[in-house]
Design an enzyme around this catalytic site. Structure first.
Site, PDB file in Angstrom:
ATOM      1  N   THR A 144     -41.162 -22.020  -4.836  1.00 25.33           N
ATOM      2  CA  THR A 144     -41.045 -23.475  -4.757  1.00 25.33           C
ATOM      3  C   THR A 144     -41.144 -23.917  -3.302  1.00 25.33           C
ATOM      4  OG1 THR A 144     -39.649 -23.427  -6.708  1.00 25.33           O
ATOM      5  CG2 THR A 144     -39.568 -25.431  -5.364  1.00 25.33           C
ATOM      6  N   GLY A 152     -44.274 -18.398  10.799  1.00 26.87           N
ATOM      7  CA  GLY A 152     -45.412 -17.751  11.436  1.00 26.87           C
ATOM      8  C   GLY A 152     -45.568 -16.310  10.979  1.00 26.87           C
ATOM      9  N   GLN A 197     -47.642 -19.190  19.165  1.00 21.93           N
ATOM     10  CA  GLN A 197     -47.165 -19.524  20.513  1.00 21.93           C
ATOM     11  C   GLN A 197     -48.045 -20.588  21.163  1.00 21.93           C
ATOM     12  OE1 GLN A 197     -44.264 -19.612  22.746  1.00 21.93           O
ATOM     13  NE2 GLN A 197     -44.172 -17.821  21.447  1.00 21.93           N
ATOM     14  N   CYS A 219     -37.477 -10.447  20.111  1.00 22.03           N
ATOM     15  CA  CYS A 219     -37.170  -9.442  19.103  1.00 22.03           C
ATOM     16  C   CYS A 219     -36.834  -8.105  19.741  1.00 22.03           C
ATOM     17  CB  CYS A 219     -38.370  -9.271  18.172  1.00 22.03           C
ATOM     18  SG  CYS A 219     -39.164 -10.824  17.783  1.00 22.03           S
ATOM     19  N   HIS A 260     -41.137 -23.925  14.219  1.00 23.09           N
ATOM     20  CA  HIS A 260     -40.025 -23.972  15.188  1.00 23.09           C
ATOM     21  C   HIS A 260     -40.453 -23.691  16.617  1.00 23.09           C
ATOM     22  CE1 HIS A 260     -38.893 -19.658  16.029  1.00 23.09           C
ATOM     23  NE2 HIS A 260     -39.606 -19.447  14.935  1.00 23.09           N
ATOM     24  N   ASN A 319     -47.252 -14.362  23.303  1.00 26.96           N
ATOM     25  CA  ASN A 319     -45.910 -14.896  23.502  1.00 26.96           C
ATOM     26  C   ASN A 319     -45.190 -14.230  24.663  1.00 26.96           C
ATOM     27  OD1 ASN A 319     -46.137 -12.746  21.440  1.00 26.96           O
ATOM     28  ND2 ASN A 319     -43.912 -12.731  21.538  1.00 26.96           N
TER      29      ASN A 319
HETATM   30  C1  LIG Z   1     -42.505 -16.660  17.082  1.00 26.12           C
HETATM   31  C2  LIG Z   1     -43.810 -16.011  16.843  1.00 26.12           C
HETATM   32  C3  LIG Z   1     -44.158 -15.514  15.576  1.00 26.12           C
HETATM   33  C4  LIG Z   1     -43.215 -15.551  14.408  1.00 26.12           C
HETATM   34  O1  LIG Z   1     -43.072 -16.843  13.907  1.00 26.12           O
HETATM   35  P1  LIG Z   1     -41.820 -17.187  12.965  1.00 26.12           P
HETATM   36  O2  LIG Z   1     -42.083 -18.586  12.508  1.00 26.12           O
HETATM   37  O3  LIG Z   1     -40.602 -17.073  13.831  1.00 26.12           O
HETATM   38  O4  LIG Z   1     -41.831 -16.218  11.848  1.00 26.12           O
HETATM   39  C5  LIG Z   1     -45.407 -14.944  15.409  1.00 26.12           C
HETATM   40  N1  LIG Z   1     -46.272 -14.879  16.443  1.00 26.12           N
HETATM   41  C6  LIG Z   1     -45.985 -15.345  17.659  1.00 26.12           C
HETATM   42  C7  LIG Z   1     -47.000 -15.231  18.757  1.00 26.12           C
HETATM   43  C8  LIG Z   1     -44.737 -15.918  17.918  1.00 26.12           C
HETATM   44  O5  LIG Z   1     -44.464 -16.373  19.145  1.00 26.12           O
END
Ligand SMILES: *Cc1c(COP(=O)(O)O)cnc(C)c1O
Length: 392
Positions: free
Chosen positions: A244, A75, A186, A332, A208, A158
């Site tokens: 890749t 993301g 999210q 974070c 994820h 989030n």
């Molecule tokens: C977790 C998250 C991200 C980051 O995504 P990753 O796949 O962990 O890099 C970005 N934006 C929001 C709103 C998130 O919850």
């Protein structure tokens, strides 16, 4: 050490467990099917077929063309590519040097915007939000300038779970001819992802957060070759990304998204009922507590609170000792003594914003888990308040 089987995981906004069906779909691409999709030979062709099948699956869920789907490393990379790629391209095309976003964005958007401001000469407007964390389409309209290159508004925050009025904001951006990016990382496990209905130009996903693997994501980018690639080196993904492919990752993301789209309503109904039980229980049992985010326009799995005079990180440690995993603000920010920017943007005083708790439910969350939370949390909050107030 294995995680205690009695432990209760209420931190699905940080990450979700891999769905066993997704793992099953990925496994062949870690072993026999190891080819590079860009190779001419049969291993390459089979890997390419897997990636292109995954791309078509993602495009069907998002209601777009497969050529509009860019696989990324997650993301965060999707947000980076959308924001930086649009800002730099629009400045080159028509001299646009102004960016608009909100204080409730993930850092992948907000920090990218700030880097563009601090190191690349862009101007940045961070819009106000109301006490529930909602941005209004009127605020977007008022901030737009002829030189605005991009507007970025999250689909759902989030940290506080609030769902933003994206379609209204999209209408404003469309009539002004300004690109709109949304971070749907999210939202993706729970909300509809039809990009035509949402009216966005770019949309970021991460596997994820929807029971897929870590380290793979997607950027939807509306057709038109209008983004400047931010990673160079190979002419992959419509020329927008080098490197890749993560073949098992792309397969896993597509399978996770397909399952999510098929089962969304069942899981949402289940989680929303438990979420409402958690919200009502916490607010009635704990004095000097408040919900953060919108009371109804919020993610079905998301309950978030602030408690006056409590250290959110200490509260998390207390809960962890009691076998409950939750989070305080965004993952974070752990270890960061500053209150969350998103919570301050709601107008919360510092002594409240420091005491935040985010409880995010998942498909496997049960009523007994919420009962346990409600049995443990009030005493934990009370103890932390007492320890803060105790004279030296
Ligand atoms: C977790 C998250 C991200 C980051 O995504 P990753 O796949 O962990 O890099 C970005 N934006 C929001 C709103 C998130 O919850």
């Amino acid at each position: 050490m294995p995680v205690n089987m009695d432990a209760i995981y209420l931190d699905h906004a940080a990450t979700t467990p891999l769905d066993p069906r997704v793992l099953e779909a990925m496994l062949p691409y870690f072993s026999g099917e190891f080819g590079n999709p860009y190779s001419i030979h049969r291993w390459g062709r089979r890997a390419e077929h897997a990636v292109e099948t995954a791309r078509a699956t993602v495009a069907a869920v998002l209601n777009c063309q497969p050529s509009e789907i860019i696989f990324t490393s997650g993301g965060s990379e999707a947000d980076n590519l959308a924001v930086r790629g649009a800002a730099l391209a629009e400045r080159e095309r028509r001299g646009a040097n102004h960016l608009i976003t909100t204080p409730v964005e993930h850092a992948a958007v907000l920090a990218t915007m700030r880097q563009l401001r601090d190191h690349f000469g862009f101007e940045l407007t961070v819009l106000p939000v109301d006490a529930d964390g909602r941005v209004s389409a009127e605020a977007v309209a008022a901030a737009l300038r002829p030189e605005t290159a991009l507007v970025a508004v999250t689909y759902a925050c989030n940290e506080i779970g609030t769902i933003e009025p994206l379609a209204e904001i999209a209408a404003v951006c469309q009539s002004a001819g300004v690109r709109l990016h949304t971070d749907a990382v999210q939202a993706a496990s729970q909300l509809l992802l039809d990009v035509q209905r949402l009216g966005v130009d770019t949309l970021a996903l991460g596997a994820h957060k929807l029971y897929g693997p870590k380290g793979v994501g997607v950027l939807y980018a509306r057709a038109g070759q209008w983004l400047l690639p931010t990673q160079t080196g190979g002419n992959h993904e419509e020329g927008l990304r080098a490197g890749t492919h993560n073949v098992p990752g792309a397969v896993g993301l597509a399978e996770a998204l397909r399952i999510t789209a098929a089962e969304r309503e069942t899981h949402n109904a289940h989680m929303a009922a438990l979420r409402d039980q958690a919200m009502a229980g916490v607010l009635s049992a704990i004095p000097h507590s408040a919900l953060t985010g919108h009371p109804t326009e919020r993610l079905p799995n998301h309950a978030s609170f602030v408690f006056e005079g409590v250290d959110g990180n200490e509260l998390l440690m207390h809960l962890d000792l009691a076998g409950i995993a939750a989070s305080s603000g965004s993952a974070c920010k752990t270890g960061d003594p500053e209150p969350s920017e998103a919570l301050l943007a709601l107008g919360l005083p510092r002594a409240w914003a420091l005491g935040s708790l985010r409880v995010t439910l998942g498909r496997a969350t049960m009523a007994a888990h919420i009962d346990r939370l409600l049995a443990v949390l009030p005493a934990a909050v009370e103890r932390l308040r007492t320890s803060v107030a105790a004279p030296a």
